[in-house]
Design an enzyme around this catalytic site. Structure first.
Site, PDB file in Angstrom:
ATOM      1  NE  ARG A 174      -2.047  -1.380   3.579  1.00 20.11           N
ATOM      2  CZ  ARG A 174      -2.248  -1.009   4.843  1.00 20.11           C
ATOM      3  NH1 ARG A 174      -3.199  -0.147   5.136  1.00 20.11           N
ATOM      4  NH2 ARG A 174      -1.488  -1.485   5.821  1.00 20.11           N
ATOM      5  NE  ARG A 236     -11.493  -8.365   7.403  1.00 18.78           N
ATOM      6  CZ  ARG A 236     -10.888  -9.358   8.042  1.00 18.78           C
ATOM      7  NH1 ARG A 236     -10.539 -10.445   7.358  1.00 18.78           N
ATOM      8  NH2 ARG A 236     -10.624  -9.284   9.331  1.00 18.78           N
ATOM      9  CD  GLU A 265     -16.731 -12.708   5.724  1.00 15.88           C
ATOM     10  OE1 GLU A 265     -16.562 -13.282   6.807  1.00 15.88           O
ATOM     11  OE2 GLU A 265     -15.944 -12.805   4.761  1.00 15.88           O
ATOM     12  CG  HIS A 283     -13.796 -15.521   7.488  1.00 15.53           C
ATOM     13  ND1 HIS A 283     -14.180 -14.216   7.321  1.00 15.53           N
ATOM     14  CD2 HIS A 283     -12.512 -15.458   7.949  1.00 15.53           C
ATOM     15  CE1 HIS A 283     -13.203 -13.401   7.671  1.00 15.53           C
ATOM     16  NE2 HIS A 283     -12.170 -14.137   8.047  1.00 15.53           N
ATOM     17  N   GLY A 285      -9.808 -18.965   7.675  1.00 18.47           N
ATOM     18  CA  GLY A 285      -8.388 -18.609   7.666  1.00 18.47           C
ATOM     19  C   GLY A 285      -7.641 -18.890   8.951  1.00 18.47           C
TER      20      GLY A 285
END
Length: 308
Positions: A174, A236, A265, A283, A285
């Site tokens: 970023r 995300r 979600e 989800h 992870g």
């Protein structure tokens, strides 16, 4: 007096056990229920999960608030800037779920490229007729480039894993800085998105959801990927333009998409359910026993430090 902790029943298992053991003042109330709202004025700590967004209005309604805790790494569901302005720390769980999430991204990659879901379906259907030379041919990974969005701990851990498969990691960050990224077992270039995408036979998302990254992979970005590219998202859902990705899957432009997270979600875009060449997970992870226990300890340590 015991600190008043207000948490939601979404915190179960190791998280609830750790909270109950360490904070006798714990109160459980369903998120946004009348009981939750009534308890806000006396709450010194709020503890939620990532699907329960706290707003700046909650900070106003909880004048005694000293800390907000979330049972997650991500904090995009919390008013972080407003908390900073009020001197309210946020306790989250970075670091401890690095390996579990990187492992799951690798599992998605192998499931897609070796067509594991299709293979299991074939066997379970009873229709398998035995080995055949052209049966469910997958895609090799050695010698190909893997683009990794985000050079935080999970992105670095994923780079180490794909390097073992013979892939070459490439990073985007970023901050936009160039140079080399040291991922522990080697170094890889940090590239602008316009340079990274055309090279990425595999593109794996490991950056947080921020105003900068929301919609980062829109249709124009996805069309820069090479034909047959595979996308993995364990970060995300809002980072990926889901409609654009499904369109490109349906036309054959993308080779596959593996998702562990979704935009909005727990709702899942209905088009994903019929999209070709996908692996869809709920989800998972950080869903290992060891990781959940470590997250619970870290969250409670952060709450205790803020409460004094």
């Amino acid at each position: 007096m015991k600190p008043r902790l207000l948490a939601t029943p979404s915190l179960t298992g190791p998280a609830l056990a750790e909270l109950q053991a360490r904070f006798p003042g714990l109160q459980l109330a369903p998120f946004r229920s009348p009981e939750w709202n009534a308890a806000l004025p006396e709450a010194e700590a709020l503890v939620v999960v990532l699907s329960e967004p706290i707003t700046e209005a909650d900070l106003v309604a909880a004048p005694r608030l000293k800390v907000i805790g979330t049972y997650s790494v991500g904090v995009n569901h919390l008013p972080v800037a407003a908390c900073q302005a009020r001197g309210i720390p946020v306790a989250n769980t970075p670091g401890v779920l690095t390996d579990a999430t990187a492992d799951l991204a690798l599992a998605l990659l192998l499931a897609l490229t070796r067509r594991l879901a299709e293979g299991e379906t074939l066997v379970r259907s009873g229709a398998w007729q035995g080995w055949a030379p052209d049966q469910l041919l997958g895609t090799g990974l050695a010698g190909k480039d893997c683009g990794i969005l985000g050079s935080g701990p999970i992105g670095l851990a994923f780079a180490r894993r794909v390097q073992v498969l013979g892939m070459t990691p490439l990073f985007w960050s970023r901050d936009g800085h160039g140079g080399q990224v040291d991922f522990g077992t080697g170094q890889a270039p940090r590239l602008p998105l316009t340079d990274l995408l055309p090279r990425s036979a595999v593109l794996s998302l490991h950056c947080p959801l921020t105003e900068q990254t929301r919609g980062l992979l829109d249709r124009a970005a996805l069309e820069q990927l090479p034909a047959g590219a595979v996308i993995l998202n364990t970060a995300r859902g809002g980072i990926l333009d889901e409609n654009a990705a499904i369109d490109l899957l349906e036309t054959g432009r993308l080779g596959g998409v593996g998702l562990d997270v979704y935009d909005g979600e727990p709702q899942v875009h209905p088009r994903w359910l019929t999209a070709p060449r996908t692996v869809l997970l709920p989800h998972l992870g950080s869903a290992t026993v060891e990781t959940r226990e470590a997250m619970a300890r870290q969250l409670c340590d952060g709450l205790a430090a803020a409460l004094g």
